[in-house]
Every structure is written in C-alpha cells, then in structure tokens.
Design a protein around this motif. Structure first.
Motif, PDB file in Angstrom:
ATOM      1  N   GLN A 165      49.907  39.009  45.788  1.00  0.00           N
ATOM      2  CA  GLN A 165      50.034  40.395  46.198  1.00  0.00           C
ATOM      3  C   GLN A 165      51.250  41.062  45.555  1.00  0.00           C
ATOM      4  OE1 GLN A 165      49.321  41.048  50.416  1.00  0.00           O
ATOM      5  NE2 GLN A 165      50.324  43.028  50.290  1.00  0.00           N
ATOM      6  N   TRP A 220      47.298  38.060  41.517  1.00  0.00           N
ATOM      7  CA  TRP A 220      47.253  36.864  42.365  1.00  0.00           C
ATOM      8  C   TRP A 220      47.161  35.679  41.421  1.00  0.00           C
ATOM      9  CZ3 TRP A 220      46.982  37.956  47.761  1.00  0.00           C
ATOM     10  CH2 TRP A 220      46.732  39.302  48.071  1.00  0.00           C
ATOM     11  N   ASN A 258      38.304  47.041  48.424  1.00  0.00           N
ATOM     12  CA  ASN A 258      38.905  46.109  47.474  1.00  0.00           C
ATOM     13  C   ASN A 258      37.901  45.638  46.432  1.00  0.00           C
ATOM     14  OD1 ASN A 258      40.347  44.063  46.189  1.00  0.00           O
ATOM     15  ND2 ASN A 258      40.722  42.846  48.031  1.00  0.00           N
ATOM     16  N   LEU A 268      37.908  42.661  43.844  1.00  0.00           N
ATOM     17  CA  LEU A 268      38.664  41.479  43.462  1.00  0.00           C
ATOM     18  C   LEU A 268      38.061  40.937  42.172  1.00  0.00           C
ATOM     19  CD1 LEU A 268      40.870  39.402  44.223  1.00  0.00           C
ATOM     20  CD2 LEU A 268      39.100  38.109  45.424  1.00  0.00           C
ATOM     21  N   GLN A 305      38.054  38.373  39.034  1.00  0.00           N
ATOM     22  CA  GLN A 305      38.507  37.023  38.714  1.00  0.00           C
ATOM     23  C   GLN A 305      38.704  36.893  37.206  1.00  0.00           C
ATOM     24  OE1 GLN A 305      39.483  35.235  41.010  1.00  0.00           O
ATOM     25  NE2 GLN A 305      39.809  33.248  40.051  1.00  0.00           N
ATOM     26  N   SER A 341      43.703  36.238  39.654  1.00  0.00           N
ATOM     27  CA  SER A 341      42.812  37.315  40.089  1.00  0.00           C
ATOM     28  C   SER A 341      43.575  38.622  40.054  1.00  0.00           C
ATOM     29  CB  SER A 341      42.320  37.102  41.526  1.00  0.00           C
ATOM     30  OG  SER A 341      42.007  35.761  41.780  1.00  0.00           O
ATOM     31  N   SER A 376      43.369  42.377  41.998  1.00  0.00           N
ATOM     32  CA  SER A 376      42.687  43.153  43.046  1.00  0.00           C
ATOM     33  C   SER A 376      43.023  44.627  42.911  1.00  0.00           C
ATOM     34  CB  SER A 376      43.097  42.653  44.435  1.00  0.00           C
ATOM     35  OG  SER A 376      44.465  42.901  44.668  1.00  0.00           O
ATOM     36  N   TRP A 434      42.981  47.941  45.242  1.00  0.00           N
ATOM     37  CA  TRP A 434      42.822  48.537  46.576  1.00  0.00           C
ATOM     38  C   TRP A 434      42.682  50.042  46.423  1.00  0.00           C
ATOM     39  CZ3 TRP A 434      47.371  45.584  49.381  1.00  0.00           C
ATOM     40  CH2 TRP A 434      46.967  44.246  49.610  1.00  0.00           C
TER      41      TRP A 434
END
Lengths: 369, 412
Positions: free
Chosen positions: B271, B306, B323, B325, B327, B406, B408, B410
C-alpha cells in the motif's frame, strides 16, 4: 518552596529561541547551567517549546525566548505555544485567570479572562505556582485551545493535572490516576489504543495511591507514595526506559539491562522481560502502566516529562533522565538518546541536592540546593 | 561501469541542485497561513536566510529543528487530521537539509543520505515549490546511478529468489462454482452494466497484458530504477498481529533482506504510492479505461504498489473505493465476500480495525466464528497480465503464491 538555604534553578536542553537557559550560545545546552532570570528569586518555571515563563517570588512572570517581557501580579503561569495562561492576583485584579497570545504578551489585552475564587488562606507568594493548568478550587482546568475553560467533575477531586500533546492525566485527592483524550500511542494507560472522552480511572493502578503524575507529548508517568515509578505510552525514543528498536539499530540500547519487573497479580505486568530472563523485546507502545526500577533501588519523589523525554527526582536528591536527548535535554553532556534511566552527574559533582524538576518540550529545568 | 571523477561529479551535482531552487530567499517563501505557529515561521525565514547566505552548517542546524518540530506535529492526531501546512513545513525542512548535505565536504555517504531525506519528505510531507522534492530526488538518483548503463533491462528474467520453496506452498483449489467470472476486454458499457453497477467482482483479461511493466519489470530492473529509494515496509505475517510493525528502508535493502537472502521474517512493501515517488515507474503502467466510468477525476485515483515475497497475506478486509488490482509479477490467491455477508465475517470492534475481519480465511476458528463457514464466497488465482475488479466495500483476502508485484487503482 522556601528553604533554609535557598537553592538555585538550572536548565539544559533546547534554547534555540534565546529562552532563559544557559549562556545563550548556540541552540542547545548539553549540561546543566545556572538559570539567569532578572529580578527576584525564581519560584516556578513553565517552559513551552519556543519560550519560557518564570514566576518569581515577587509575583512576576518573566518571559524569554520567542515571547519576552514580564507580567506583574502573577501567582502562577503555564506556557504553551498556543497560549500563555496566568493567574493574576492582587488588589488590581482580585484573582483572575488570563489567557494571552504568547507573541503579544504582555502588551495589549489577554484573549480571555475568567474570575476565580480566591484561596481563603493565601500563603506566601509563589506557593500557588505550579498548579496550572488546573484551576484553584480544582473545578476546572484551562486548555490552550478554545474553549479555554474546561469543567471537571467535582467527584474527581483533582489535585494535579497535566496535559500532553493529545491527552490529559489527572491525580485525585486519594491518589487515583485518571486519563482521557487520544490513546493512539497507549498514553492513556487503559490497555487499548482507543480514545476516551471523559476522565477514566486507571484500573491497573487501583489500590496504589500515587503522589505525582506527569504527562509528556505521548507518554505518561506517575510516582507512588512509596517511591515507585509507573510509565506508559509511546516509547519511540526510549522515554519509558524500555528497550526501543530505534536505539538498538544505532547500537545504543542496553537491551539486556532493561530493569523492568513484573508485579504479582493479574492486573499489572512489567511490559518487557522474557519469561526466562532473556533479553527483552522492543517496546514501541506500552498501553498499560509498567513498573520502572531506578538503579540502586532509589525512591522517586517527583517526575516531569518533556515531549519525548522523562526526568525523575529521587528522595536522596538525585536527578535521573532518559528518552530523547538530541538537544541535550537529558543533561549528560551529549546528545544521545537513552532507553534506560541515567543519573545527571552534574548535581552529584557539585554536591547539590535536586528538589524539583520541570520539563519543557525539549528542555529541562531543575531546582537544587 | 565507468564512474566519473568524483570532484567533477559533485560540482555538477551542486550546480544541478541550485538550478532547481529559487535564486534568492524571496523565492523560497512558504505560504502556510495561520495554521503554523509564528515561532516556526521565524525559523523558516531564518533557515532561508542562512541558506542564501551560504552559512551551510547553521542552515543545517535550523533545518533539523524545523524537521524535529514538524515531525511531532505530524504525529499528533490521526494522519488524515494532520494539517497540510505542517506537512509542507516538514517538506521544507527536508529540502534544505538534503541540499545542504550535498553542498558539504565531499563524502560518499552524503548523497544517499540526502536522497533518504528527500524520500522522507515525499513520504510524510506535502508538495512544495512545484513538487521540488521529486525533482531533487531525480537529480540525486541520477548522480548515484552509473552513467554507462541506461535504464533498459534485458527481457524479464525469473527472479533469482529460491524457487524450491514454491513446491511446498499450498496452492488453493478454486472450485468452478466459486470462481470469479472472467471476461476478455469487455466494452465500457458491458462492464458497467454487468459488474460496476451491481457490484460484482470480475477478472479482466486482455486489458493489462501489454502494459510495459509486464515485460520490463523484474527484480533486477526494480533494483536498478529504484534501489536507492527509501520506502515503507511492513514487517510481520499480517497487520492484525501483535508483532507487526512498519519500518523504512531502501528498496535494495528490502529486496536483500526480505526477498532474496533467506528471509527470517515476512516483509511486504504494501500500500505505497510508489509511482508518485518515482515517476519513471509510472510510465510502465496505465490507468484502466474503465476508471472513466467513475465520478472522480483521474488525478484523484490512488495508485498503490504491492511488492513482496511469496507468502505475504492481507487479512480479509474492505476498502471504501472501487479497486482494480493489476497483477504484474507472480500469482496471488484472492478470496472475496460480498458486503452483504459482513455479519458472518465478524469485523473487529475497534475503530482502528473496523474494516478488517477477525477471521483467518484459510484457517478459520469456526468455534469462535461459526457463521463464517456458511458464508458464500468467490475466489481466483490472479496471474500476470490480469486485472481483478474488486467492487467498493467488497471483502477481500489476498495471499501471494509467488514473489509478487501488484498495482492497485482505487477510484470512485
């Protein structure tokens, strides 16, 4: 405070604004130096970060640092960055609480005033000093931010009150300790990180009458009638005298020597200390009181906390300090931070008995005889 | 790896730094209003005067005071309540300290130390003087990186971290009836109607597959681009553990301690808005088009990195925004529960953790949490090139099956 042989005040730590502390050379002083204050003898010191207020026997509050000048007819003063609070007495004022803006004091008018009931038997000047921010009569206290007047429930029978950056600690008449405010760093001592809106008694200390309480930025300390010290809150610079990771990484923690004991009974436990007596783990936050032992089993009689450091006076007249030391506020002639109590050798060497201590956020003032 | 003559190097560095700063102390004015105490404003003024008066060591001293005092303000109260002005004061202190460190006597430790100070300002401070700390950090980083090697790495190679370990990692069995649906490049309209509006998770295939990061990112590449930068790392198996803590270290230190050299603890770079800190990495990713279906502006989208070893776990929790996410490296196992099942997930009572479930998803205590057993869920294994859509407030549990990276997004 009057003694057969009047003592003297000393100061060490941060003085970057030229506040009364040492010789005025450089932004900080690493070893105790006599305090030079104009006028009559100093009774009481209250230090904020950028200025210091000294209450003299002549009922004057002398300001130095980012605030300067003097306010007459002051029986007590309490200094913070947001506000200077004074208790004015004498014919002209009756007894009146005044909140001043530090940068303007003593010129102009206070931001706020409040008449207080005069103490029936008024003792010698200066004897009322050191009570603020608790009001005489203990029915309320003064906050540095509005609303300035904060009532206290009378059943608390407050004897002493100290304010931290985000919390308050109160000592009641019978020696019980209460706390409220933000608890995010464990500074309330109730075993959680939750906030408390109202004064809540510390259950862990029930049955142990306390004689003194002190509040630092994010930590709290109290001293029992039998001379034991209890600490709780944030330990990021070792201000609880518990092993802290930050100092270990600098190679400075005395992990193995951490003298934190466990008490019998389910309610109170020493924070650190492996069961097998092995090295204690690092403590960042201590959310309920931990008993702290001074070297040689010395008994404590007084305590005061700065932003991130702690100072304790013992019955034998010694001063111990620990915690954040970057600005010399520990008085050990250096700028090292410590996570264990260390005696301030200066007073031993000068054969002075320490009687009182008051910490500003980044400095320490000591009265010794 | 040719290195330039240090003397010439440092002269050029100092010139490059000065060029970023205003030419006089008037330009260094900080507009912080009345939220900052006058005593601090005095110090800021003093520091600026000392800086332009070439009184470097005194400027450093005052900068330290500014940093220490504003740091205390940053720690007073919940982070979201910290006044932006104090964060700006902190950044100001970082700026002066970083530049003063580099203008001192020639010292190999000075530039990495100055870069660390910049990173602290970026992590905890707030933008000042047109995001000057980013520019200063870029100059410092360029000075540290060997000149002859451009920032281009060979095609992505598998990480050199121990592979044997994955033999013993439990790869969860995703039952068909519980699998998160998969869709290939849906239209905006289809995505909105079928998943966004009804709040249903979906794995988007064929959307992120061609992002530059998919080919470029490897341990080696990340180390090269960002190895000297300081980042926050979470240490401990999960953030609900007592032993869990956060600490700061450079990305090189993180890779060395928590990824390659037989780590003793779990460390997770989690995060963290890495792409604000290191704009060069941002060029390797793209904001999914589907974000335009939201209400907010593009610059309100929070992008987090992440990055961690096999085995990192994010306990079951929910977030207040939509979100995506994405990869990039390695695979993640993800289990999802609808917000309607919240009661069966036993969220913590405390204010701090009320968005986190008390239940350990892959090892639930069913005596303590009986309703959990019956709660319906969806799960998937997310692989490189795929994006999982996690609807707002949808509970999710994540475990890394491999060394994983990863990204993300938001959004609202």
């Amino acid at each position: 405070m009057a003694e057969e042989h009047p003592g003297a005040w000393f100061g060490f730590g941060f003085c970057g604004f030229g506040q009364a502390l040492g010789s005025g050379r450089g932004p900080c002083v690493h070893s105790p130096e006599p305090l030079r204050v104009p006028g009559a003898e100093t009774c009481h010191v209250s230090a904020s970060w950028s200025y210091t207020a000294v209450v003299t026997r002549g009922d004057r509050a002398e300001l130095s640092g980012s605030a300067s000048g003097a306010i007459g007819d002051c029986a007590d003063a309490w200094a913070s960055e947001a506000a200077l609070v004074v208790l004015r007495v004498g014919a002209a004022h009756g007894a009146e609480l005044q909140v001043w803006s530090p940068e303007r004091a003593p010129r102009g008018e206070p931001l706020w005033t409040h008449a207080v009931v005069r103490e029936p038997a008024r003792r010698q000047g200066g004897a009322q000093a050191g009570v603020l921010p608790l009001l005489p009569g203990a029915c309320a206290y003064v906050s540095p931010r509005p609303p300035f007047y904060r009532p206290l429930a009378p059943e608390l029978r407050a004897r002493r009150l100290e304010l931290g950056a985000e919390h308050a600690v109160l000592l009641g008449e019978a020696g019980q300790v209460f706390s409220w405010g933000s608890g995010r760093h464990g500074q309330l001592g109730h075993g959680t990180l939750e906030a408390e809106l109202e004064p809540r008694p510390l259950e862990a200390l029930q049955g142990l009458p306390m004689a003194e309480v002190a509040a630092g930025g994010w930590h709290s300390v109290c001293v029992s009638e039998t001379g034991d010290i209890y600490v709780w809150g944030w330990n990021e610079s070792g201000q609880l005298a518990l092993p802290t990771r930050s100092l270990a990484e600098e190679g400075k923690t005395v992990q193995g020597e951490a003298t934190v004991l466990t008490l019998d009974g389910p309610d109170l436990k020493g924070a650190a200390g492996g069961e097998d007596g092995g090295p204690a783990p690092f403590i960042s936050i201590q959310s309920f009181p931990a008993l702290l032992d001074l070297p040689l089993g010395s008994e404590a009689i007084k305590a005061s906390c700065g932003s991130r450091h702690t100072a304790v006076v013992t019955r034998m007249g010694e001063l111990y300090t620990w915690g954040w030391g970057k600005y010399g506020q520990l008085g050990h002639k250096d700028t090292a931070s410590l996570d264990h109590p260390c005696r301030v050798q200066y007073f031993v060497e000068k054969q002075l008995r320490v009687k009182a201590v008051t910490c500003g956020p980044w400095n320490t003032y000591v009265y010794a005889v | 790896m040719a290195e330039g003559d240090p003397q010439a190097g440092s002269g050029a560095l100092q010139k490059a730094l000065r060029a970023l700063l205003p030419s006089s102390k008037e330009g260094l004015k900080l507009d912080v209003g009345d939220r900052v105490e006058r005593s601090v404003l005095l110090l800021l003024q003093q520091a600026a005067e000392l800086f332009y008066g070439d009184r470097r060591s005194e400027c450093l001293q005052i900068s330290e005071v500014i940093l220490d005092y504003s740091w205390e303000k940053l720690n007073a109260g919940p982070w979201r309540d910290v006044d932006k002005s104090w964060r700006q004061v902190y950044s100001f202190g970082c700026l002066l300290k970083a530049v003063c460190l580099c203008e001192g006597p020639e010292d190999t430790a000075a530039v990495p130390a100055a870069l660390r100070v910049c990173d602290m300002g970026l992590l905890m401070g707030a933008a000042i003087l047109g995001d000057i700390l980013i520019k200063v950090a870029a100059v410092l980083q360029a000075h540290l990186r060997p000149e002859s090697r451009p920032a281009r790495s060979p095609p992505r190679e598998q990480p050199s971290a121990k592979r044997a370990k994955s033999d013993h990692v439990p790869i969860p069995n995703v039952k068909i009836e519980r699998a998160v649906p998969r869709v290939h490049r849906p239209s905006l309209e289809y995505f909105r109607e079928q998943f966004l509006v009804p709040g249903r998770p979906v794995v988007l295939e064929g959307v992120a597959g061609h992002w530059p990061c998919m080919k470029k990112w490897s341990l080696e590449y990340i180390q090269e681009i960002a190895g000297c930068r300081t980042v926050p790392v979470e240490v401990g198996s999960r953030y609900t553990d007592e032993e869990w803590s956060q600490t700061l270290m450079t990305i090189s230190e993180f890779i060395s301690k928590y990824i390659v050299n037989e780590p003793k603890d779990v460390g997770y770079l989690a995060q963290h808005q890495l792409f604000d800190q290191i704009p060069e990495l941002k060029q390797d990713i793209t904001i999914p088009d589907y974000c335009c279906l939201g209400d907010g502006d593009e610059d309100e989208i929070t992008i987090n990195a992440w990055f961690g070893p096999q085995g990192t776990v994010s306990p079951l929790h929910q977030d207040p925004q939509q979100n995506f996410l994405a990869q990039v490296m390695g695979r993640k196992y993800i289990q999802l529960y609808s917000p309607q099942e919240s009661e069966a997930l036993y969220p913590h009572d405390s204010h701090l953790l009320h968005n986190t479930s008390q239940v350990d998803v892959e090892n639930p205590n069913l005596e303590k949490f009986p309703k959990f057993a019956e709660a319906p869920f969806l799960s998937c294994i997310l692989s490189p090139g795929e994006i999982l859509f996690i609807p707002v407030k949808y509970w999710h549990y994540v475990r890394a099956l491999d060394l994983s990276f990863s990204v993300s997004f938001w959004w609202s």
